[in-house]
Design a protein around this motif. Structure first.
Motif, PDB file in Angstrom:
ATOM      1  N   GLY A 115      49.107  37.129 -69.540  1.00 44.58           N
ATOM      2  CA  GLY A 115      48.534  37.060 -70.882  1.00 44.58           C
ATOM      3  C   GLY A 115      49.499  37.481 -71.966  1.00 44.58           C
ATOM      4  O   GLY A 115      49.084  37.940 -73.027  1.00 44.58           O
ATOM      5  N   LEU A 116      50.814  37.347 -71.714  1.00 40.09           N
ATOM      6  CA  LEU A 116      51.872  37.738 -72.659  1.00 40.09           C
ATOM      7  C   LEU A 116      51.933  39.247 -72.859  1.00 40.09           C
ATOM      8  O   LEU A 116      52.513  39.726 -73.826  1.00 40.09           O
ATOM      9  N   TYR A 117      51.364  40.003 -71.932  1.00 40.36           N
ATOM     10  CA  TYR A 117      51.409  41.459 -72.029  1.00 40.36           C
ATOM     11  C   TYR A 117      52.778  41.948 -71.584  1.00 40.36           C
ATOM     12  O   TYR A 117      53.343  41.461 -70.601  1.00 40.36           O
ATOM     13  N   GLY A 118      53.351  42.932 -72.275  1.00 43.02           N
ATOM     14  CA  GLY A 118      54.756  43.256 -72.090  1.00 43.02           C
ATOM     15  C   GLY A 118      55.089  44.448 -71.222  1.00 43.02           C
ATOM     16  O   GLY A 118      56.238  44.609 -70.835  1.00 43.02           O
ATOM     17  N   SER A 119      54.116  45.329 -70.884  1.00 41.21           N
ATOM     18  CA  SER A 119      54.467  46.575 -70.207  1.00 41.21           C
ATOM     19  C   SER A 119      55.137  46.345 -68.858  1.00 41.21           C
ATOM     20  O   SER A 119      56.158  46.960 -68.551  1.00 41.21           O
ATOM     21  N   GLY A 121      52.281  53.322 -64.174  1.00 41.35           N
ATOM     22  CA  GLY A 121      51.170  52.496 -64.630  1.00 41.35           C
ATOM     23  C   GLY A 121      50.380  53.176 -65.726  1.00 41.35           C
ATOM     24  O   GLY A 121      50.756  54.246 -66.227  1.00 41.35           O
ATOM     25  N   LEU A 122      49.243  52.560 -66.085  1.00 43.17           N
ATOM     26  CA  LEU A 122      48.330  53.171 -67.035  1.00 43.17           C
ATOM     27  C   LEU A 122      47.587  54.313 -66.353  1.00 43.17           C
ATOM     28  O   LEU A 122      47.193  54.190 -65.182  1.00 43.17           O
ATOM     29  N   PRO A 123      47.365  55.428 -67.028  1.00 44.06           N
ATOM     30  CA  PRO A 123      46.675  56.550 -66.393  1.00 44.06           C
ATOM     31  C   PRO A 123      45.328  56.169 -65.793  1.00 44.06           C
ATOM     32  O   PRO A 123      44.997  56.591 -64.683  1.00 44.06           O
ATOM     33  N   SER A 124      44.537  55.367 -66.506  1.00 42.09           N
ATOM     34  CA  SER A 124      43.217  55.014 -66.005  1.00 42.09           C
ATOM     35  C   SER A 124      43.302  54.236 -64.700  1.00 42.09           C
ATOM     36  O   SER A 124      42.436  54.375 -63.829  1.00 42.09           O
ATOM     37  N   TRP A 125      44.340  53.402 -64.519  1.00 44.92           N
ATOM     38  CA  TRP A 125      44.526  52.658 -63.282  1.00 44.92           C
ATOM     39  C   TRP A 125      45.141  53.567 -62.197  1.00 44.92           C
ATOM     40  O   TRP A 125      44.750  53.516 -61.033  1.00 44.92           O
ATOM     41  N   LEU A 126      46.068  54.418 -62.572  1.00 43.04           N
ATOM     42  CA  LEU A 126      46.697  55.314 -61.603  1.00 43.04           C
ATOM     43  C   LEU A 126      45.682  56.270 -60.985  1.00 43.04           C
ATOM     44  O   LEU A 126      45.753  56.589 -59.786  1.00 43.04           O
ATOM     45  N   LEU A 127      44.727  56.729 -61.769  1.00 39.32           N
ATOM     46  CA  LEU A 127      43.706  57.624 -61.228  1.00 39.32           C
ATOM     47  C   LEU A 127      42.901  56.928 -60.138  1.00 39.32           C
ATOM     48  O   LEU A 127      42.527  57.541 -59.122  1.00 39.32           O
TER      49      LEU A 127
END
Length: 886
Positions: A585-589, A630-636
């Motif tokens: 989706g063109l997301y860059g992270s 990763g994102l904290p919410s996903w890492l948890l």
């Protein structure tokens, strides 16, 4: 009466050895001041000169044209071509590209580069440099002096005796446009008769470097008796040739390109073709003779329609007549052919010879045409001139280019290009085997072991040096490349950036302006048409995304800085890293983190978030992955899956960005998983790029600022003025490396405060503490509810993840406030709705007022299991404040 421009002033009269000695001593006193001038200021001044020379109506340009016609005898059209070439090489775009080609980046010319493992190095100006112009060039010596100025040397130019006026005009104009005077004083123009003077001996003794353009006699004069510490660079006379394969003999454009290459600069440049080799093995040379006839027509056409030949002296006309008679004699013997205009005009002479040996042309648009059965066998025919060859202009099928280039280079050629490319070239290409800027610097190295573990040399700069660097780069951005953008040109019109107050006059940018002036809505923010690069989504709905566009150089500059931040946070090349960021989706992270891992040299496992936590376990175990990003919410969620099946998995490091990971979550992860490092991999946004980084001593929202890459301001909302020390304000950022899509004083929506105390890590880059988002708050009537206060209260309740979500709705009875949180782990004890309600009402004064005074119709609490908070589909982030009242 001889005229000179010396250290910013005009003088007349003959120079003595004593006077030259005094001048060199005075110039040596200017070396330190010139060395301290930022490279960007030199480029800024030369670009102003370039803009003047590009304007045909400018009085200086008109005077320059008159000088070339008068002193060099060229036509007005040819003079215009030469002035245009001078304007091009003075331009910021050309010089920046040249610096990047030779040094890797603009910054590497003016500062230390390298790393603790490899040591640090820095180019320093040689000091006082004498440039000796060739007698047949009015601009050649000036081009050499431009290289001397860019490398911040103090330069003397011995102008061509017969054509000194253009150099004097250029030096005077430089002084007019240079308010500080240091740069313009670093270019002096001297005139003296080289053949009958020994003034050069003073420079041999006292100059730090001498650059000689000219014949062997001139070079020998400067080489003999040269001081032991004086660096000598010789650009001697060179000859060039064109080479055309059989596949290109019949092409009209080949003949046309060759005719123009012969005519440009009246064949006086070292890169002008003097011989043309044709690949022709026919028994009667019919293809070659036909080519010669067409070439004469093309030369005649160029003379009459585009570039008339300049005037010739009587000696030149006599030389041309002699050469033509020799060719006529050879033709009568059946060994050659001669093609000249019907009126015997001197502007075109095509001379075919059966002898394939390279022979210099008498010039004056005279081309020697020779044929060979195979261009790859040219070596023996070029051998007599092996040390004097420069350029080969090649017309050949792509499949043969490298084979023929190898053959030509082996025969002594320095440069292989196309036929139309012979008279020019890309910035930074070697000249006669030399990199011009590199010749005018000396490299210094530091190999002292580091006192700390840092990634690059900028982390050792003093805070004053960092501030100076940021200011000069910001000034360079605003007064230079940003004005190529229609959006910025209008905003910056009339602004002269001479002080910090001038900077504060620039109105901040917001996200709506970026969205409106970038694709798909517009392109006004671009400084030029994009040439390749990344298109990354930075906001908007799926139907109307807002794109940030990064050319390769822009993106790589961001990534190098991001890698520095990752290193400071604790990432090392030995780490085995699972990249769990969202992609698509063109997301860059994910893309950016992957590039950082490449730069760091880590073992990279690019999972993305497409692999579900339960499915990830087997990979972590099999590949001994010890670091997760990763994102904290996903890492948890991932760590919850690891907790369920921990055998054989040892995660030592966790790096996150995009959302905060609060102290309570970090403590829980350390306690349950034994993590050694938990850190933000960097603070930044898609639009602005990397802004800050955490070192080992950073906690919570504390970050060092990448102050050499971003100019960060914390200002009062509404006024745009700097906040008082310690006060919370709005963050504005200016990416100092962004070229295609500059963002100047850009509102990124964050609140922060400066941390005045020095950091225990020893880095001098400034520090700030993030205090939340400017949109992480909501007004309910006249009461302001701040997300940061809600999060802090949630964090005091054991068993709960403090990453809460505040939802505001409107019902018939009034406004409804809901606070949702997740458990820290499935089945974790504590964390009841009753305990959470009590913590919120006791810890958040605004909430206590709203509920206690009945100003909300309903206050609801929702405690959810891990992963149940709704996330944004594109990024996986949790929206912290959702206002559905509108």
């Amino acid at each position: 009466m001889r005229r000179h421009w010396i250290l910013g002033r005009e003088e007349t009269g003959d120079l003595s050895a004593a006077r030259v000695r005094d001048l060199v001593r005075e110039a040596r006193g200017l070396r330190e001041a010139m060395r301290r001038v930022p490279v960007s200021e030199v480029l800024d001044l030369l670009d102003r000169v370039s803009r003047r020379w590009r304007d045909p109506a400018d009085a200086v340009t008109r005077e320059g044209l008159e000088i070339l016609v008068r002193e060099m005898g060229c036509s007005t059209e040819m003079a215009g071509l030469e002035i245009g070439a001078l304007a091009t090489v003075c331009s910021r775009d050309y010089l920046e590209a040249k610096i990047v080609a030779e040094f890797g980046s603009l910054d590497n010319l003016g500062s230390w580069s390298g790393s603790p493992g490899s040591g640090f190095r820095r180019p320093h100006p040689r000091g006082v440099v004498l440039h000796v112009a060739a007698g047949n060039s009015a601009t050649g010596g000036l081009l050499s002096c431009l290289e001397g100025l860019v490398t911040r040397n103090v330069n003397f130019l011995k102008a061509a005796s017969g054509a000194p006026s253009l150099a004097l005009l250029f030096a005077r104009q430089l002084g007019t446009l240079d308010p500080g005077g240091v740069i313009s004083r670093s270019l002096s123009v001297l005139t003296w008769p080289g053949a009958s003077s020994d003034l050069h001996r003073t420079f041999q003794e006292l100059a730090d470097a001498i650059v000689v353009w000219g014949g062997e006699d001139t070079a020998r004069a400067y080489r003999d008796g040269l001081g032991a510490s004086t660096h000598l660079v010789v650009y001697g006379p060179k000859a060039s040739f064109a080479a055309i394969t059989r596949e290109h003999l019949d092409r009209h454009e080949t003949v046309r390109d060759l005719a123009r290459a012969i005519a440009v600069f009246d064949q006086a440049a070292c890169s002008s073709p003097q011989v043309c080799y044709l690949e022709d093995d026919s028994p009667d040379a019919a293809p070659t003779r036909a080519f010669c006839a067409r070439l004469l027509e093309a030369l005649d056409d160029v003379h009459h329609r585009e570039l008339p030949q300049g005037s010739l002296s009587m000696a030149e006309r006599a030389e041309l007549t002699k050469e033509r008679e020799l060719a006529r004699f050879d033709a009568a013997q059946g060994q050659a052919g001669l093609w000249i205009p019907a009126d015997r005009a001197p502007h075109a002479t095509v001379w075919y010879s059966d002898d394939p040996t390279f022979e210099p042309s008498p010039l004056m648009r005279t081309i020697r045409v020779k044929r060979v059965p195979d261009l790859a066998g040219l070596g023996p025919h070029l051998a007599p001139y092996e040390g004097s060859l420069q350029t080969a202009g090649l017309a050949a099928p792509a499949s043969r280019v490298l084979e023929l280039a190898d053959a030509f280079v082996a025969a002594g050629v320095h440069r292989v290009t196309t036929v139309p490319g012979m008279s020019g070239g890309p910035p930074g290409e070697p000249h006669d085997g030399h990199l011009g800027l590199q010749e005018l610097i000396r490299w210094a190295a530091v190999e002292v072991p580091s006192a700390g573990d840092r990634f690059d040399a900028r982390e050792w700069l003093s805070s004053v040096a960092v501030d100076d660097l940021a200011w000069f780069r910001a000034r360079d951005l605003v007064q230079g490349r940003a004005r190529g953008s229609a959006f910025h040109r209008e905003r910056l019109d009339g602004l002269s950036l001479d002080s910090h107050e001038d900077w504060l006059r620039i109105p901040p940018m917001d996200r709506d302006q970026v969205a409106f002036h970038t694709p798909p809505q517009g392109t006004e923010l671009f400084t030029r048409k994009p040439v390749g690069g990344h298109y990354l989504r930075s906001g908007g709905t799926s139907a109307s995304p807002k794109l940030s566009v990064f050319e390769p150089a822009d993106y790589e500059a961001d990534m190098r800085v991001a890698a520095r931040g990752a290193h400071a946070a604790g990432l090392r090349a030995t780490d085995r890293v699972g990249n769990l960021f969202f992609s698509g989706g063109l997301y860059g992270s994910f893309l950016s983190v992957n590039r950082v891992l490449e730069i760091m040299g880590c073992h990279s496992f690019p999972f993305t978030s497409a692999v579900l936590p339960a499915d990830l376990i087997a990979f972590l175990r099999a590949y001994r992955i010890d670091t997760l990003m990763g994102l904290p919410s996903w890492l948890l969620k991932v760590f919850e899956a690891i907790r369920q099946d921990p055998a054989g998995i040892r995660i030592r490091k966790l790096f996150y960005t995009g959302e905060p990971l609060y102290a309570e979550e970090a403590a829980f992860l350390r306690e349950t998983h034994g993590l050694e490092v938990i850190a933000s991999i960097g603070y930044g946004t898609v639009d602005a790029g990397p802004i800050g980084f955490q070192c080992a001593h950073g906690a919570g929202g504390e970050h060092h600022v990448h102050a050499d890459h971003q100019l960060v301001e914390i200002v009062e909302p509404g006024t745009g003025r700097p906040v008082e020390p310690g006060a919370v304000g709005e963050v504005l950022v200016t990416n100092l490396d962004r070229r295609l899509m500059p963002l100047i004083r850009y509102r990124i929506g964050d609140l922060a405060r400066w941390i005045p105390e020095p950091c225990a890590c020893g880095r001098t880059m400034p520090r700030l503490e993030l205090m939340g988002r400017s949109d992480d708050q909501a007004w309910i009537g006249d009461v302001l509810l701040r997300y940061a206060e809600v999060r802090a209260a949630v964090g005091r309740v054991p068993g709960l993840n403090s990453m809460a979500q505040v939802v505001l709705e409107r019902e018939e009875a009034g406004e409804v406030l809901t606070i949702r949180v997740e458990r820290v782990a499935s089945g974790a004890p504590g964390g009841s709705e009753l305990a959470l309600r009590a913590a919120l009402l006791s810890g958040v004064e605004a909430l206590r007022d709203l509920v206690g005074q009945g100003r909300v119709a309903r206050f609801a609490i929702e405690v959810l299991e891990v992963g149940q908070l709704p996330r944004l589909e594109r990024t996986g982030k949790i929206r912290r404040v959702i206002d559905l009242r509108q």
